[in-house]
Design an enzyme around this catalytic site. Structure first.
Site, PDB file in Angstrom:
ATOM      1  N   GLU A  41       0.854  -1.201   0.000  1.00 38.63           N
ATOM      2  CA  GLU A  41       0.000   0.000   0.000  1.00 38.63           C
ATOM      3  C   GLU A  41       0.882   1.240   0.000  1.00 38.63           C
ATOM      4  OE1 GLU A  41      -3.056  -0.016  -1.137  1.00 38.63           O
ATOM      5  OE2 GLU A  41      -3.734  -1.311   0.486  1.00 38.63           O
ATOM      6  N   ALA A  62     -15.703   3.054  -1.809  1.00 38.83           N
ATOM      7  CA  ALA A  62     -15.306   2.051  -0.814  1.00 38.83           C
ATOM      8  C   ALA A  62     -13.830   1.701  -0.930  1.00 38.83           C
ATOM      9  CB  ALA A  62     -16.150   0.790  -0.988  1.00 38.83           C
ATOM     10  N   SER A 111     -13.460   4.083  -9.860  1.00 38.47           N
ATOM     11  CA  SER A 111     -13.062   5.113 -10.830  1.00 38.47           C
ATOM     12  C   SER A 111     -12.062   4.559 -11.854  1.00 38.47           C
ATOM     13  CB  SER A 111     -12.502   6.354 -10.137  1.00 38.47           C
ATOM     14  OG  SER A 111     -11.560   5.992  -9.177  1.00 38.47           O
ATOM     15  N   ASP A 158      -4.130   0.884  -9.435  1.00 38.03           N
ATOM     16  CA  ASP A 158      -5.566   0.629  -9.612  1.00 38.03           C
ATOM     17  C   ASP A 158      -5.907   0.323 -11.065  1.00 38.03           C
ATOM     18  OD1 ASP A 158      -5.464   1.375  -7.006  1.00 38.03           O
ATOM     19  OD2 ASP A 158      -6.493   3.288  -7.275  1.00 38.03           O
TER      20      ASP A 158
END
Ligand code: GLA
Length: 391
Positions: free
Chosen positions: A32, A125, A130, A174
């Site tokens: 992360e 969430a 997106s 992402d």
């Protein structure tokens, strides 16, 4: 879903669509805030998608209808003014970035199509709805107009739309995970070289349960950009000692420790978290390869603690869930997921413990905060793709 979209398409545009595409949301197992530091990430696409039906038109406009929001938006390729509504910004941004990338008005001036889209990725969430939407449009436009952009290039289109039209300086994770996902596998991605490999993740042995706190702190995007800038500052200082480094990817925990005194405390925490998270990710991959879920879970919990204490992007509700999960017998490990300041906790549990686990965490959360978190059961799905069908 596609049948529903096609009916709405016909009602709106008085003809059948020609092509349909789907693009998934993503989870991240570990790694992360390492992507924009050019380190490693271990995300996976999930079986929640945004899907769209498309057809070229001859009215010179891009006309898009969101079936979920019941909102319509149209613009032409030459419109200079970005729209106000969020979902429209993603569509507009992707189109503008494609125009920039192709850099040939003879080709891009022809882009005009109708689209109806809808999805089942929970919004806000932290599941990258997106990125899924950006990929849906970049992938579809690339296919419909035979633009020959590679999947990798398409992920950068989505990321650039996010930077230039949304204002979040996100990394590549992402869009990459959503675009390249493969059923049953996580993606181990090196964000520096973009080399990647698929790592099997057996959902029958480890269940993934997400708890959506339904909290989205307003500082999420500003703090995100601040973290990124802090890491760059840290690199600037460490570069004085190690001129060869160009990102936190290039530096080890030991090297950071050697120069701890030269780093302001905040920067020391940010830099050491990133170096540790990269190391943890490698260890997680080994543990998964050896089906050593105990070690795997321990590393996941350590990641949460790093995000809480060193990177400081967690929040009370996420900490509560992570801690309750860690203390639950049938849970291997849990942590906050994504940018932070709200969104989801990702929990890895023994399959037979699922029911009791969900009950205990939901009850505990309700007793403490007076609301129930949404519990989302996900499997690993496939990346952005065209849906073959007879229309
Ligand atoms: C958001 C960003 C990603 C990544 C994560 C944190 O999801 O979009 O690029 O930085 O946060 O790991």
């Amino acid at each position: 879903m596609i049948d529903k979209l096609n009916i709405i398409f016909k009602e709106r545009f008085s003809c059948n669509p020609e092509d349909s595409y789907s693009s998934p949301g993503r989870i991240n197992i570990i790694g992360e805030h390492t992507d924009y530091n050019l380190g490693f990430v271990l995300p996976a696409a999930i079986d929640r998608y945004v899907s769209g039906s498309f057809r070229k038109n001859n009215v010179g406009l891009i006309r898009v209808f969101s079936a979920d929001f019941n909102e319509y938006y149209e613009f032409s390729i030459s419109d200079r003014e970005a729209p106000e509504m969020l979902w429209c910004k993603f569509v507009y941004g992707v189109v503008q970035e494609i125009v920039k990338k192709i850099a040939d008005p003879q080709i891009t001036n022809n882009i005009a199509f109708d689209c109806v889209f809808a999805g089942d990725i929970p919004l806000g969430a932290g599941l990258s709805s997106s990125a899924a939407l950006e990929n849906l449009f970049s992938f579809a436009i690339n296919d419909i107009y035979s633009l020959s952009l590679t999947k990798e290039e398409l992920t950068f289109i989505g990321q650039a739309a996010e930077h230039n039209y949304i204002g979040v300086n996100c990394g590549i994770m992402d869009q990459f995970a959503s675009m390249m996902g493969r059923e049953g596998s996580a993606i181990k991605l090196d964000c520096k070289s973009l080399d990647f490999c698929y790592l099997p993740f057996d959902n029958d042995k480890v269940k993934i349960v997400l708890f959506d706190t339904k909290i989205k702190h307003s500082l999420a995007s500003s703090e995100y950009n601040i973290r990124r800038a802090e890491c760059e500052k840290g690199v600037g200082i460490l570069k004085e000692f190690f001129p060869a480094i160009s990102s936190l990817r290039d530096i080890s925990i030991d090297q950071i420790e050697q120069h701890k005194e030269s780093l302001p405390d905040i920067l020391y925490r940010r830099c050491s978290y990133v170096a540790e998270e990269n190391t943890r990710l490698q260890m997680v991959c080994n543990a998964l390869e050896n089906s050593d879920f105990k070690t795997f879970g321990k590393l996941i919990c350590e990641s949460h603690k790093g995000l809480k204490y060193k990177y400081q992007v967690s929040c009370e509700e996420l900490d509560f869930l992570a801690e309750a999960a860690e203390n639950f017998d049938g849970c291997y490990g849990a942590r906050m997921m994504g940018g932070g300041f709200g969104g989801c906790a990702i929990c890895f549990i023994k399959p037979d413990a699922e029911e009791a686990f969900i009950k205990e965490l939901s009850d505990g959360f309700y007793n403490k905060y007076g609301t129930l978190p949404d519990c989302i059961d996900v499997s690993i799905g496939k990346g952005t793709h065209k849906i073959s069908q007879q229309l």
